[in-house]
Enzyme design. Structure first.
Site, short mmCIF file in Angstrom:
data_model
loop_
_atom_site.label_atom_id
_atom_site.label_comp_id
_atom_site.label_asym_id
_atom_site.label_seq_id
_atom_site.Cartn_x
_atom_site.Cartn_y
_atom_site.Cartn_z
N PHE A 161 0.82 -1.21 0.00
CA PHE A 161 0.00 0.00 0.00
C PHE A 161 0.86 1.27 0.00
O PHE A 161 0.92 2.02 -0.99
CB PHE A 161 -0.94 -0.05 1.21
CG PHE A 161 -1.62 1.23 1.55
CD1 PHE A 161 -2.18 2.02 0.56
CD2 PHE A 161 -1.71 1.65 2.86
CE1 PHE A 161 -2.82 3.22 0.87
CE2 PHE A 161 -2.34 2.83 3.19
CZ PHE A 161 -2.89 3.62 2.19
N ILE A 162 1.56 1.53 1.08
CA ILE A 162 2.35 2.75 1.17
C ILE A 162 3.54 2.68 0.21
O ILE A 162 3.89 3.67 -0.44
CB ILE A 162 2.83 2.98 2.61
CG1 ILE A 162 1.63 3.09 3.56
CG2 ILE A 162 3.68 4.25 2.70
CD1 ILE A 162 2.02 3.16 5.03
N ASP A 203 9.63 -6.74 -3.42
CA ASP A 203 8.48 -7.19 -2.65
C ASP A 203 8.33 -8.68 -2.89
O ASP A 203 8.55 -9.16 -4.01
CB ASP A 203 7.21 -6.45 -3.10
CG ASP A 203 6.08 -6.51 -2.08
OD1 ASP A 203 5.63 -7.62 -1.76
OD2 ASP A 203 5.65 -5.45 -1.61
N SER A 236 3.64 -11.24 -0.84
CA SER A 236 2.78 -11.97 0.11
C SER A 236 1.53 -11.17 0.44
O SER A 236 0.47 -11.74 0.68
CB SER A 236 3.57 -12.29 1.38
OG SER A 236 4.11 -11.11 1.95
N LEU A 257 9.94 -0.57 4.15
CA LEU A 257 8.52 -0.62 4.53
C LEU A 257 8.01 -2.04 4.72
O LEU A 257 6.93 -2.23 5.30
CB LEU A 257 7.66 0.08 3.48
CG LEU A 257 7.82 1.59 3.39
CD1 LEU A 257 8.72 1.97 2.24
CD2 LEU A 257 6.48 2.28 3.25
N ALA A 258 8.69 -3.05 4.18
CA ALA A 258 8.21 -4.42 4.26
C ALA A 258 8.04 -4.84 5.72
O ALA A 258 8.95 -4.66 6.54
CB ALA A 258 9.17 -5.36 3.54
N ALA A 259 6.90 -5.38 6.06
CA ALA A 259 6.62 -5.78 7.44
C ALA A 259 5.35 -6.62 7.47
O ALA A 259 4.61 -6.69 6.49
CB ALA A 259 6.46 -4.56 8.34
N TYR A 285 3.50 -7.37 17.51
CA TYR A 285 3.83 -6.42 16.44
C TYR A 285 4.58 -5.22 17.00
O TYR A 285 5.64 -4.82 16.48
CB TYR A 285 2.55 -5.98 15.75
CG TYR A 285 2.71 -4.90 14.72
CD1 TYR A 285 3.56 -5.07 13.63
CD2 TYR A 285 2.00 -3.70 14.82
CE1 TYR A 285 3.70 -4.07 12.67
CE2 TYR A 285 2.13 -2.70 13.87
CZ TYR A 285 2.99 -2.89 12.80
OH TYR A 285 3.12 -1.90 11.86
N LYS A 296 8.53 -4.07 16.29
CA LYS A 296 8.89 -2.76 15.76
C LYS A 296 9.79 -1.99 16.73
O LYS A 296 10.65 -1.20 16.31
CB LYS A 296 7.63 -1.96 15.45
CG LYS A 296 6.93 -2.42 14.17
CD LYS A 296 7.85 -2.24 12.97
CE LYS A 296 7.18 -2.50 11.67
NZ LYS A 296 8.09 -2.25 10.52
#
Length: 315
Positions: free
Chosen positions: A12-13, A32, A35, A77-79, A147, A151
């Site tokens: 998304f972002i 990416d 997933s 950003l991958a998470a 989560y 982070k």
């Protein structure tokens, strides 16, 4: 900021950030593992001569180093997000191993790095939430906090590497980003799940009593925060909130989505789900409003898109 690597680029972002960076005249390398991301999100980027995309698990450090060769900046950003319905182990492993990989590659390349964190690290701390506020997380017996903990590890590792190995890194804590390209499940947050439910003729599912307060940040504003952070060397070694201060309860948000679809505001077409019906002793955050003074001071950043404008566009 001539050549930028973006992990989670098809998400998304990430997809919005890639598009914005290309508009800024940057060369962009996106990776990416698809997933959760989608090639459709990158429709505006794939034909651009300055864009290259590779299907790649960002935890594969050596392959990521090859993919990002020549990059002078990286946006990680991958998470994986809150394990609301399961997947706690993968949330911890993906987020921890992903930031390790991104930091190692940035150090190897001598590249600036943006590490994406989350407002979830504040837990149930009282607002307004400043970057140096005390954090108040729930117990480890509640998987919801996995989560936030992952982070926080990301933040601590990045800042320790900045101190001990001169990693040029900025940590951005994001607050409830929403907009087009968002994942159309609970993964994408309440704006899209409420919209999808009503479009399908189903009730909106509201967790708890719906009186939780949140601020929502339209994706173009969030991306502006990334771009400004990339352009600001003084932001290295800092943690910065990226979000707005326009508060709304989840119940009020549901009403706004309902009316935004042209439906009568009342009665609210919603079903309330008690927390004790969730597996894993789920806990929620009652209030989440950022202190954005540091973003204004350091980045010259303020959100521009109102909730009404952003909802209309998203819907």
């Amino acid at each position: 900021m001539n050549k930028v690597g973006v992990t989670g680029a098809a998400g998304f972002i990430g997809s919005h950030l890639c598009e914005r960076l290309l508009q800024e005249g940057c060369e962009v390398v996106g990776v990416d593992d698809l997933s959760y991301g989608s090639m459709a999100n990158l429709g505006a980027c794939l034909s651009h001569p300055g864009f290259r995309f590779e299907v790649l698990d960002c935890t594969r450090r050596r392959k990521l180093r090859v993919a990002f060769d020549g990059c002078d900046a990286i946006a990680h950003l991958a998470a994986k997000k809150i394990p609301r319905y399961g997947g706690t182990v993968s949330t911890l492993e993906i987020n921890v191993n992903g930031v390790r990989s991104a930091c190692a590659v940035a150090l190897s390349l001598g590249a600036d790095l943006i590490v994406t964190s989350t407002s979830d690290v504040y837990g149930n701390a009282p607002p307004p939430l400043a970057e140096d506020s005390e954090l108040l997380l729930g117990p480890s017996t509640t998987r919801r906090w996995a989560y936030a903990v992952s982070k926080l590890y990301d933040e601590h590792l990045a800042l320790a590497l900045a101190e001990e190995r001169d990693l040029q890194v900025t940590v951005l804590r994001l607050f409830n980003c929403y907009g087009p390209n968002n994942h159309l499940t609970w993964w994408g947050g309440p704006v899209v799940t409420f919209t999808e439910a009503l479009l399908d003729g189903q009730p909106m599912l509201i967790h708890g009593d719906g009186k939780q307060t949140r601020t929502f940040t339209y994706v173009s504003d969030t991306v502006e925060g990334f771009v400004r952070a990339l352009r600001t060397p003084e932001a290295r070694g800092e943690v910065i909130n990226v979000g707005g201060t326009e508060t709304v309860t989840i119940r009020e948000l549901a009403g706004l989505v309902q009316s935004g679809l042209g439906l009568p505001r009342k009665p609210l077409r919603a079903q309330f789900i008690p927390y004790d019906e969730f597996p894993g002793r789920y806990q929620d955050v009652r209030e989440r409003v950022p202190d954005t003074a540091k973003a204004r001071r350091m980045l010259g950043f303020e959100t521009k898109v109102t909730l009404a404008e952003g909802l209309a566009d998203t819907i």
